[in-house]
Design an enzyme around this catalytic site. Structure first.
Site, PDB file in Angstrom:
ATOM      1  N   ASP A  19       0.822  -1.233   0.000  1.00  0.00           N
ATOM      2  CA  ASP A  19       0.000   0.000   0.000  1.00  0.00           C
ATOM      3  C   ASP A  19       0.845   1.268   0.000  1.00  0.00           C
ATOM      4  O   ASP A  19       0.555   2.214  -0.737  1.00  0.00           O
ATOM      5  CB  ASP A  19      -1.060   0.000   1.120  1.00  0.00           C
ATOM      6  CG  ASP A  19      -0.504  -0.086   2.530  1.00  0.00           C
ATOM      7  OD1 ASP A  19       0.718  -0.281   2.703  1.00  0.00           O
ATOM      8  OD2 ASP A  19      -1.315   0.055   3.477  1.00  0.00           O
ATOM      9  N   GLY A  98      -2.285  -6.048  18.575  1.00  0.00           N
ATOM     10  CA  GLY A  98      -0.885  -6.411  18.360  1.00  0.00           C
ATOM     11  C   GLY A  98      -0.664  -7.705  17.611  1.00  0.00           C
ATOM     12  O   GLY A  98       0.388  -8.327  17.730  1.00  0.00           O
ATOM     13  N   LEU A 101      -4.236  -7.450  13.037  1.00  0.00           N
ATOM     14  CA  LEU A 101      -5.626  -7.372  12.580  1.00  0.00           C
ATOM     15  C   LEU A 101      -6.162  -5.935  12.673  1.00  0.00           C
ATOM     16  O   LEU A 101      -7.365  -5.708  12.683  1.00  0.00           O
ATOM     17  CB  LEU A 101      -6.514  -8.330  13.380  1.00  0.00           C
ATOM     18  CG  LEU A 101      -6.171  -9.811  13.205  1.00  0.00           C
ATOM     19  CD1 LEU A 101      -7.134 -10.688  13.996  1.00  0.00           C
ATOM     20  CD2 LEU A 101      -6.200 -10.218  11.736  1.00  0.00           C
ATOM     21  N   SER A 102      -5.243  -4.978  12.752  1.00  0.00           N
ATOM     22  CA  SER A 102      -5.600  -3.554  12.666  1.00  0.00           C
ATOM     23  C   SER A 102      -6.507  -3.056  13.770  1.00  0.00           C
ATOM     24  O   SER A 102      -7.494  -2.361  13.516  1.00  0.00           O
ATOM     25  CB  SER A 102      -6.265  -3.251  11.329  1.00  0.00           C
ATOM     26  OG  SER A 102      -5.341  -3.364  10.326  1.00  0.00           O
ATOM     27  N   ASP A 148      -5.318  -0.426   5.965  1.00  0.00           N
ATOM     28  CA  ASP A 148      -6.084  -0.811   7.154  1.00  0.00           C
ATOM     29  C   ASP A 148      -7.283   0.097   7.352  1.00  0.00           C
ATOM     30  O   ASP A 148      -8.376  -0.352   7.704  1.00  0.00           O
ATOM     31  CB  ASP A 148      -5.192  -0.740   8.396  1.00  0.00           C
ATOM     32  CG  ASP A 148      -3.971  -1.617   8.266  1.00  0.00           C
ATOM     33  OD1 ASP A 148      -3.946  -2.457   7.348  1.00  0.00           O
ATOM     34  OD2 ASP A 148      -3.044  -1.455   9.070  1.00  0.00           O
TER      35      ASP A 148
HETATM   36  C1  GLA Z   1       0.344  -2.444   8.448  1.00  0.00           C
HETATM   37  C2  GLA Z   1       0.088  -1.052   7.864  1.00  0.00           C
HETATM   38  C3  GLA Z   1      -0.550  -1.145   6.481  1.00  0.00           C
HETATM   39  C4  GLA Z   1       0.206  -2.092   5.575  1.00  0.00           C
HETATM   40  C5  GLA Z   1       0.530  -3.411   6.278  1.00  0.00           C
HETATM   41  C6  GLA Z   1       1.456  -4.290   5.470  1.00  0.00           C
HETATM   42  O1  GLA Z   1      -0.856  -3.089   8.713  1.00  0.00           O
HETATM   43  O2  GLA Z   1      -0.735  -0.311   8.732  1.00  0.00           O
HETATM   44  O3  GLA Z   1      -0.661   0.141   5.920  1.00  0.00           O
HETATM   45  O4  GLA Z   1       1.368  -1.492   5.075  1.00  0.00           O
HETATM   46  O5  GLA Z   1       1.122  -3.217   7.547  1.00  0.00           O
HETATM   47  O6  GLA Z   1       0.853  -4.713   4.305  1.00  0.00           O
END
Ligand code: GLA
Length: 335
Positions: A19, A98, A101-102, A148
């Site tokens: 991204d 952590g 999974l955002s 994310d």
């Molecule tokens: C994290 C970042 C995303 C992306 C991923 C790897 O989740 O927040 O923007 O770069 O790593 O794909």
């Protein structure tokens, strides 16, 4: 009066570390969500999250990490000219933290949705994703891309969201016919995630500069990568091949999609070097299962969770069987 905002975590199926190189991603929302409730406050902001209380004003950023995300969202909204009154902010979340999974994007998007309800600001889902990303980059110290936040703001559980992160053009796609997702935590906390992540981003940007392209997304001929020195050559090769895998996946059936996931993991391990021994082992144990089409680490790497594409109805059993043979202490997060 209470204003509420909610948003899900996400799992990325394919398109890792693409991204911020203006490439392609293919995440889906997960069922676990974060909820933010706002009430009129007194003088400062009072945040209650994870059993802790933090007080802050907009003049000085809070020290605590989860408070930085909330602070960042408020600051970015104010920067758009939307005044935000003092608030009491209550956060509750089911999104595992952590593990890749955002949980941070879910917190940002839920906070901005609640702030939108409270202030009446005219923000659509893409505007919320952009603000959320800026909050993270400017106020939480992670130079993240926009995957994310786009996923948390626009994706649905069980449906993939293809995003071209340069244009933010997007389209929803069903999972390959006859498949469902398992997500398994390796039990290893992500160490060095922020510093390792920022370092990879810097290497990607340097590689693009050496190649004379605006971003690695623009590399037309993979042969041109040969001119780069190591490790830039391998870093760039991951990004270029990963973008190609995402585009191939749009047309892939479940077995082909699974092969692309395996190739993605190998590339993240060998070229991008963001895997760990535990993630490699867990991916191997998942891939051994007859009901698994393919598996890979998901998210930034350096620890955290793996995602597997499984035959419909068999994800739970396959994940349990893989964990029984895994030497670490993992746990199933989806389904
Ligand atoms: C994290 C970042 C995303 C992306 C991923 C790897 O989740 O927040 O923007 O770069 O790593 O794909």
């Amino acid at each position: 009066m209470t204003w509420i905002g909610e948003a899900p975590g996400r799992v990325n199926l394919l398109g890792e570390h693409t991204d911020y190189n203006e490439g392609f991603v293919l995440p889906a929302a997960i069922a676990q969500r974060t909820r933010v409730a706002l009430r009129q406050g007194r003088e400062a902001f009072l945040l209650r999250a994870l059993g802790r209380s933090t007080q802050f004003t907009l003049d000085s950023p809070p020290a605590e990490q989860s408070a930085k995300y909330v602070y960042g969202c408020i600051k970015e909204l104010e920067a758009l000219g939307v005044p935000v009154p003092p608030l009491e902010i209550h956060v509750s979340s089911e999104v595992p933290m952590g593990v890749g999974l955002s949980s941070s994007a879910a917190l940002e998007v839920a906070t901005l949705r609640a702030l939108r309800a409270c202030t009446g600001a005219a923000l659509d889902d893409v505007a919320i994703a952009r603000l959320a990303q800026r909050a993270e980059v400017r106020h939480a110290g992670v130079q993240c891309g926009i995957m994310d936040q786009m996923a948390s703001s626009l994706a649905e559980a069980g449906t993939m969201l293809f995003v071209d992160t340069r244009t933010l053009e997007r389209r929803k796609l069903p999972l390959p016919l006859g498949s469902e997702i398992a997500v398994v935590d390796s039990g290893v906390a992500r160490s060095l995630a922020a510093s390792g992540y920022n370092a990879r981003r810097a290497e990607s940007e340097l590689a693009a500069r050496h190649l004379g392209v605006p971003a690695l997304r623009d590399v037309a001929k993979p042969e041109t990568l040969e001119a780069l020195r190591e490790p830039l050559r391998r870093r760039a090769r991951h990004v270029v091949t990963e973008n190609r895998r995402v585009l191939e996946a749009l047309e892939a059936d479940a077995p082909a999609f699974g092969r692309l996931m395996k190739a993605s993991h190998a590339s993240l391990r060998d070229d991008y070097e963001v895997s760990t021994a535990e993630l490699d082992e867990l991916v191997a144990r998942l891939s051994d299962q007859p009901a698994v089409y393919g598996a890979r680490l998901t998210g930034a790497g350096f620890g955290g969770a793996c995602v597997a594409l499984c035959r419909t109805g068999e994800a739970r059993r396959a994940a349990e069987a893989a964990l029984a043979r895994y030497s670490g202490r993992g746990r199933i997060l989806v389904p």
